[in-house]
Each structure stands twice: as structure tokens, then as C-alpha cells.
Design an enzyme around this catalytic site. Structure first.
Site, PDB file in Angstrom:
ATOM      1  NE  ARG A  75      -6.658 -12.435  13.317  1.00 29.77           N
ATOM      2  CZ  ARG A  75      -5.612 -13.196  12.960  1.00 29.77           C
ATOM      3  NH1 ARG A  75      -4.388 -12.808  13.215  1.00 29.77           N
ATOM      4  NH2 ARG A  75      -5.802 -14.363  12.360  1.00 29.77           N
ATOM      5  CG  ASP A 214      -3.511 -18.079  17.780  1.00 28.23           C
ATOM      6  OD1 ASP A 214      -2.911 -18.935  17.134  1.00 28.23           O
ATOM      7  OD2 ASP A 214      -3.400 -16.853  17.578  1.00 28.23           O
ATOM      8  CE  LYS A 225      -2.855 -18.926  10.935  1.00 33.15           C
ATOM      9  NZ  LYS A 225      -4.117 -18.162  10.775  1.00 33.15           N
TER      10      LYS A 225
END
Ligand code: MRU
Length: 314
Positions: A75, A214, A225
Site C-alpha cells: 500500500r 497517512d 482517506k
């Protein structure tokens, strides 16, 4: 409840794809199991996948360079995986020492979240309505949470608060995970769909926004997000403070601005379907970025384990 822990040669995680229907644990026995669980969002949220990557390195021993490369590619947006893997690569010794370091990172994560909670709770007054996005709670970390940690700490201090939870399409981390956690913790909340935020703010129903992160660029731009950016724009328009709660490990000193952050593009299926049910015609164009960038100028402050910083997190 712990999202992730080491149990006799395996990594035990909550399978977050099953929530809120079922609380199911899965055991990851190999590095490939860990990578698959991260890609499939069985475990998700920046700090949680960081710790999962650390345990992945334990399972990948002795091929650590190869394990590190695969984990970082699993990711790309969250800084936590690269941060965890680099820390694991510095460990001297064998598998036991690697495991000790991964366990230490898991324990540290809980302490850091509690510190973020204590620091951020100073911003919350009794009677406030708080808007969050996605899930930055226990499930996104080892335990306690970052943005939800702040909310949890304020609630535990006895403040009367209420939380607005956007459902967070396409994967519904808000309705499936944040709503589940808040219900368990008995923190008052209301679930909304993502397109209700503007109306809610115009009606004067939001006092403060707190979200996770993040990756934070050197200039303070924040990847979080998808949907976070539009909430920040709306918050600015309505004069509502917008805070980012995240550990210092998500700050990426190698990235100058948000423009340099890689945004993960995910399977179109997540948009075309909801929980396996088709909600759009076949053969259509779909855009599915998992994150967006909120520019630093829209951010009122950064809450981390050291305090509250304005306007730069460094
Ligand atoms: O795709 P996800 O569910 O991993 O995205 C998670 C988020 O965007 C969170 O807000 C972020 O990781 C912070 S979690 C403490």
C-alpha cells in the site's frame, strides 16, 4: 481490544472486512499472508499496517530486503509501512531481536495514541459536535486510535460530546468501523452519508473536525482517506477548525509537498459494488483513488504525541 498482536509464531488480527457483521480473528503465518491482509484491507489504517509490516519482516526473515520491498509496495500512500520496515532493517541480530522490536513498536503505538488523545482532548469542550472521517480509531492502530483517540480521551474526561461519522464510501470505514467502535465505547454519534457534510456545517452543527493522516509532507500537506480534502474546504468556508491527529511517524521528510505523495488507486469493484452487491451498470468508467491531499493552508493544527503544532508538524 487489540487490532493486531503476535501469538505463538503467528500474527493475530481482527478481520476488518467482516465488521460490523462479525468480529472474526485471522492468523497470518507467512509474509505473503501479511501482504495479502494489508492489500485486502483485513488490516488497515496507517499505524496498524505499520505494525503489521513490522511483523511481516519477522515472518520474512532472513530475506529482509525482499520482504521490505514487497511490504512497501503493498500500500503506497501510508508512510507507516516504510517507516516500520526501515526501523526493522536497522535491528541487529536474528529473528528474536526482530520480534522484540516489532513487539516494542506495537506497545509504543498504544502509548503514542494515548498521548495524542491527551494532547488533542484540550481542544474539545463539553457540548461540542465533532466531525471525523474514515476510521482513525482502535481498528486503525494497535489500540485506542488517533483522531478517535482524541474523541475517546475527551469523552473519558467526562466532556459531553457528540460525533458525526461520514460513512466513507467506497469501503465504508465510517459506517462499518467507526460507528462500531463508538457504539461499543458508548460515545454518542450520528451516522451521515458523505454528501451531507456541507449541509451539516451550513446548519451550524459541526464545531470542530478531527481526522487522521497517512502521510504528512514537509510543508504540512496531508494525505488521508478520500473525502478529507472536501471536508477541509467546507470547514474553511464555514470557519470551523480542522485538526489532523497523527503520530510523528507519518511525517515524511523526503516529500516536500502533497503533490509528491503517491495516491493508491484501488479496484473499481469497490465503487461498482457495495459488500458484493452491484450498484452500477457493467462496463463503465470508474475512478477510485483511496486517498486525497489536504493542503496545509486548510489545516488549523497537527496533534501528535508531543503536543499541538500550528501550522507545521516538524
Ligand atoms: O484505506 P484505509 O482504511 O487504510 O485508510 C485509513 C485512513 O485514511 C486513516 O484516516 C489513516 O490511516 C489514519 S488511521 C489512524
Amino acid at each position: 481490544m487489540r487490532t493486531i498482536e503476535w501469538k505463538t509464531r503467528k500474527v493475530k488480527i481482527i478481520d476488518q472486512t467482516k465488521l460490523p457483521r462479525k468480529l472474526e480473528f485471522v492468523y497470518l503465518k507467512t509474509l505473503s499472508d501479511v501482504i495479502r491482509a494489508i492489500k485486502e484491507l483485513k488490516i488497515r489504517g496507517a499505524p496498524a499496517i505499520g505494525v503489521a509490516a513490522a511483523y511481516g519482516m519477522v515472518l520474512g526473515y532472513p530475506n529482509l530486503k525482499d520482504a521490505a520491498r514487497k511490504l512497501i509496495a503493498s500500500r503506497p500512500t501510508a508512510n507507516s509501512i516504510a517507516w516500520a520496515v526501515e526501523r526493522m532493517l536497522k535491528v541487529k541480530g536474528g529473528k528474536d531481536q526482530l520480534l522484540a522490536e516489532a513487539n516494542k513498536m506495537a506497545e509504543e503505538d498504544i502509548k503514542i495514541n494515548r498521548a495524542i488523545g491527551r494532547n488533542g482532548a484540550k481542544l474539545i469542550k463539553s457540548g461540542m459536535n465533532i466531525l471525523t472521517q474514515c476510521n482513525a480509531g482502535s481498528l486503525a492502530t494497535v489500540d485506542y486510535g488517533t483522531a478517535l483517540g482524541v474523541i475517546r480521551a475527551a469523552f473519558d474526561e467526562g466532556k459531553k460530546i457528540h460525533v458525526y461519522v461520514p460513512e466513507t464510501r467506497p469501503v465504508l470505514q465510517g459506517s462499518r468501523l467507526t460507528a462500531w467502535e463508538l457504539k461499543q465505547s458508548k460515545i454518542p454519534f450520528t451516522l451521515i452519508t458523505d454528501n451531507m457534510v456541507g449541509y451539516l456545517m451550513a446548519e451550524g452543527k459541526v464545531d470542530i473536525v478531527i481526522v487522521g493522516a497517512d502521510r504528512i509532507a514537509k510543508n504540512g500537506d496531508v494525505a488521508n482517506k478520500i473525502g478529507t480534502y472536501q471536508i477541509a474546504v467546507l470547514a474553511k468556508h464555514h470557519g470551523i477548525p480542522f485538526y489532523v491527529a497523527a503520530p510523528r511517524s507519518v511525517i515524511d521528510k523526503n516529500v516536500r509537498t502533497g503533490k509528491d505523495i503517491i495516491i493508491e488507486q484501488r479496484d473499481p469493484k469497490e465503487v461498482i459494488e457495495i459488500l458484493g452487491i452491484k450498484i452500477a451498470p457493467k462496463g463503465i468508467n470508474v475512478f477510485n483513488p483511496a486517498f486525497d491531499i489536504t493542503p496545509a493552508e486548510l489545516i488549523s493544527g497537527y496533534i501528535n504525541e508531543k503536543g499541538i503544532f500550528k501550522p507545521s508538524p516538524a
